[in-house]
Design an enzyme around this catalytic site. Structure first.
Site, PDB file in Angstrom:
ATOM      1  N   LYS A   1      41.417  48.634  35.167  1.00  0.00           N
ATOM      2  CA  LYS A   1      40.125  48.054  34.768  1.00  0.00           C
ATOM      3  C   LYS A   1      39.017  49.106  34.771  1.00  0.00           C
ATOM      4  O   LYS A   1      38.298  49.271  33.779  1.00  0.00           O
ATOM      5  CB  LYS A   1      39.776  46.880  35.702  1.00  0.00           C
ATOM      6  CG  LYS A   1      40.787  45.739  35.618  1.00  0.00           C
ATOM      7  CD  LYS A   1      40.499  44.635  36.609  1.00  0.00           C
ATOM      8  CE  LYS A   1      40.781  44.994  38.047  1.00  0.00           C
ATOM      9  NZ  LYS A   1      42.219  45.196  38.332  1.00  0.00           N
ATOM     10  N   THR A   2      38.906  49.818  35.874  1.00  0.00           N
ATOM     11  CA  THR A   2      37.884  50.871  35.959  1.00  0.00           C
ATOM     12  C   THR A   2      38.218  52.019  35.016  1.00  0.00           C
ATOM     13  O   THR A   2      37.327  52.590  34.382  1.00  0.00           O
ATOM     14  CB  THR A   2      37.755  51.371  37.407  1.00  0.00           C
ATOM     15  OG1 THR A   2      37.301  50.287  38.231  1.00  0.00           O
ATOM     16  CG2 THR A   2      36.772  52.530  37.511  1.00  0.00           C
ATOM     17  N   THR A   3      39.491  52.335  34.887  1.00  0.00           N
ATOM     18  CA  THR A   3      39.914  53.387  33.963  1.00  0.00           C
ATOM     19  C   THR A   3      39.501  53.042  32.533  1.00  0.00           C
ATOM     20  O   THR A   3      39.011  53.904  31.787  1.00  0.00           O
ATOM     21  CB  THR A   3      41.436  53.589  34.054  1.00  0.00           C
ATOM     22  OG1 THR A   3      41.781  53.915  35.403  1.00  0.00           O
ATOM     23  CG2 THR A   3      41.905  54.690  33.126  1.00  0.00           C
TER      24      THR A   3
ATOM     25  N   ARG B   1      33.583  57.410  25.491  1.00  0.00           N
ATOM     26  CA  ARG B   1      33.391  57.188  24.057  1.00  0.00           C
ATOM     27  C   ARG B   1      31.902  57.144  23.716  1.00  0.00           C
ATOM     28  O   ARG B   1      31.447  57.792  22.764  1.00  0.00           O
ATOM     29  CB  ARG B   1      34.062  55.871  23.650  1.00  0.00           C
ATOM     30  CG  ARG B   1      33.860  55.523  22.189  1.00  0.00           C
ATOM     31  CD  ARG B   1      34.612  54.252  21.849  1.00  0.00           C
ATOM     32  NE  ARG B   1      36.046  54.494  21.920  1.00  0.00           N
ATOM     33  CZ  ARG B   1      36.946  53.558  22.223  1.00  0.00           C
ATOM     34  NH1 ARG B   1      36.571  52.330  22.498  1.00  0.00           N
ATOM     35  NH2 ARG B   1      38.223  53.856  22.236  1.00  0.00           N
TER      36      ARG B   1
ATOM     37  N   PHE C   1      34.741  50.555  50.601  1.00  0.00           N
ATOM     38  CA  PHE C   1      35.398  49.260  50.452  1.00  0.00           C
ATOM     39  C   PHE C   1      34.877  48.258  51.481  1.00  0.00           C
ATOM     40  O   PHE C   1      34.779  48.564  52.673  1.00  0.00           O
ATOM     41  CB  PHE C   1      36.920  49.399  50.607  1.00  0.00           C
ATOM     42  CG  PHE C   1      37.558  50.156  49.484  1.00  0.00           C
ATOM     43  CD1 PHE C   1      37.702  49.585  48.232  1.00  0.00           C
ATOM     44  CD2 PHE C   1      38.012  51.449  49.682  1.00  0.00           C
ATOM     45  CE1 PHE C   1      38.305  50.280  47.185  1.00  0.00           C
ATOM     46  CE2 PHE C   1      38.619  52.149  48.648  1.00  0.00           C
ATOM     47  CZ  PHE C   1      38.758  51.567  47.397  1.00  0.00           C
TER      48      PHE C   1
ATOM     49  N   ASN D   1      44.672  41.208  37.925  1.00  0.00           N
ATOM     50  CA  ASN D   1      45.236  41.888  39.095  1.00  0.00           C
ATOM     51  C   ASN D   1      45.877  43.229  38.780  1.00  0.00           C
ATOM     52  O   ASN D   1      46.253  43.968  39.682  1.00  0.00           O
ATOM     53  CB  ASN D   1      46.274  40.983  39.772  1.00  0.00           C
ATOM     54  CG  ASN D   1      45.634  39.771  40.412  1.00  0.00           C
ATOM     55  OD1 ASN D   1      44.468  39.802  40.810  1.00  0.00           O
ATOM     56  ND2 ASN D   1      46.374  38.681  40.493  1.00  0.00           N
TER      57      ASN D   1
ATOM     58  N   GLU E   1      33.344  46.813  39.371  1.00  0.00           N
ATOM     59  CA  GLU E   1      33.689  45.983  40.536  1.00  0.00           C
ATOM     60  C   GLU E   1      32.595  44.972  40.890  1.00  0.00           C
ATOM     61  O   GLU E   1      32.535  44.488  42.018  1.00  0.00           O
ATOM     62  CB  GLU E   1      34.006  46.862  41.769  1.00  0.00           C
ATOM     63  CG  GLU E   1      35.004  47.974  41.517  1.00  0.00           C
ATOM     64  CD  GLU E   1      36.448  47.516  41.351  1.00  0.00           C
ATOM     65  OE1 GLU E   1      36.685  46.306  41.221  1.00  0.00           O
ATOM     66  OE2 GLU E   1      37.335  48.387  41.342  1.00  0.00           O
TER      67      GLU E   1
ATOM     68  N   LYS F   1      46.398  47.171  37.302  1.00  0.00           N
ATOM     69  CA  LYS F   1      45.697  48.455  37.388  1.00  0.00           C
ATOM     70  C   LYS F   1      45.078  48.816  36.038  1.00  0.00           C
ATOM     71  O   LYS F   1      45.633  48.505  35.000  1.00  0.00           O
ATOM     72  CB  LYS F   1      46.718  49.512  37.798  1.00  0.00           C
ATOM     73  CG  LYS F   1      46.232  50.946  37.804  1.00  0.00           C
ATOM     74  CD  LYS F   1      47.358  51.841  38.241  1.00  0.00           C
ATOM     75  CE  LYS F   1      47.165  53.306  37.934  1.00  0.00           C
ATOM     76  NZ  LYS F   1      45.827  53.785  37.706  1.00  0.00           N
TER      77      LYS F   1
ATOM     78  N   TRP G   1      36.319  45.758  52.750  1.00  0.00           N
ATOM     79  CA  TRP G   1      37.292  45.411  53.784  1.00  0.00           C
ATOM     80  C   TRP G   1      37.385  46.477  54.860  1.00  0.00           C
ATOM     81  O   TRP G   1      37.923  46.235  55.932  1.00  0.00           O
ATOM     82  CB  TRP G   1      38.667  45.126  53.171  1.00  0.00           C
ATOM     83  CG  TRP G   1      39.110  46.132  52.163  1.00  0.00           C
ATOM     84  CD1 TRP G   1      39.767  47.296  52.386  1.00  0.00           C
ATOM     85  CD2 TRP G   1      38.907  46.056  50.746  1.00  0.00           C
ATOM     86  NE1 TRP G   1      40.002  47.957  51.209  1.00  0.00           N
ATOM     87  CE2 TRP G   1      39.484  47.213  50.175  1.00  0.00           C
ATOM     88  CE3 TRP G   1      38.293  45.130  49.904  1.00  0.00           C
ATOM     89  CZ2 TRP G   1      39.470  47.468  48.810  1.00  0.00           C
ATOM     90  CZ3 TRP G   1      38.282  45.377  48.548  1.00  0.00           C
ATOM     91  CH2 TRP G   1      38.866  46.524  48.007  1.00  0.00           C
TER      92      TRP G   1
END
Length: 199
Positions: free
Chosen positions: A43-45, A53, A94, A39, A131, A41, A96
């Site tokens: 993950k994508t970063t 790399r 998104f 949960n 995602e 912040k 949602w």
């Protein structure tokens, strides 16, 4: 002071011996499956860091962006001119916001075709499925198709999957799973996402 230095040296020698043993045991070379979930912040970063790399070493990279396709992405903008980078994004944004299962499923399936193509290409060193976890959770993408693509990809290819609530089967077959844990998130206290920091 001497006792402290002696203890420190002994501790570092023990640590070095342990690390050297682990390095010596790591002899298998192949592509990996990495999962960035949880949960918190980042993950994508983290995935974009891995992309940067790989590109830095001149490898070919394919990125599939589920959900966030309409959002600005500073990393994508910065790396867009690298001819070794190929990006495909769902353009519905998104799920949602769209609230249209049929349209979301069709958009997911369209970019999934690109993902499958990339995962069959042995010249692609890294594939990022950003995602993807939501696509499986919402039923837009059958888990069996994902597992088959992962199992049949080239041996040297690494895949990164990001998103909350990663499916347990995906987690079970991953080489490395990192769970981002939220301690505090400014957004939950009214802090607006900041360009160049959050996206």
């Amino acid at each position: 002071m001497t006792d402290r230095n002696t203890r420190h040296k002994a501790a570092m020698e023990k640590l070095k011996s342990h690390v050297d043993d682990k390095v010596a045991q790591a002899t298998e070379e192949r592509g990996q499956l990495l999962v960035f979930t949880g949960n918190g912040k980042g993950k994508t970063t983290a995935a974009w860091g891995t992309i940067t790399r790989a590109l830095g070493y001149g490898y070919k990279v394919g990125v599939i962006q589920f959900i966030k396709g309409l959002w600005e992405c500073g990393e994508r903008e910065r790396l867009a001119e690298d001819t070794n980078l190929e990006v495909h994004a769902m353009t519905t944004g998104f799920t949602w916001d769209t609230q249209n299962r049929e349209a979301d499923t069709a958009a997911c399936q369209a970019v999934w075709q690109q993902a499958q193509r990339l995962m069959r290409d042995d010249s692609v060193y890294l594939v990022v499925l950003d995602e993807l976890t939501y696509m499986v959770k919402f039923g837009y993408l059958p888990l069996e198709e994902v597992m088959t693509a992962l199992e049949n990809r080239p041996a040297e290819q690494t895949v990164v999957i990001t998103g909350r609530n990663a499916n347990r089967e995906i987690v079970a077959c991953a080489d490395t799973v990192t769970e981002m844990t939220e301690i505090r998130h400014g957004f939950n206290h009214g802090l607006k996402a900041r360009r160049g920091i959050d996206f």
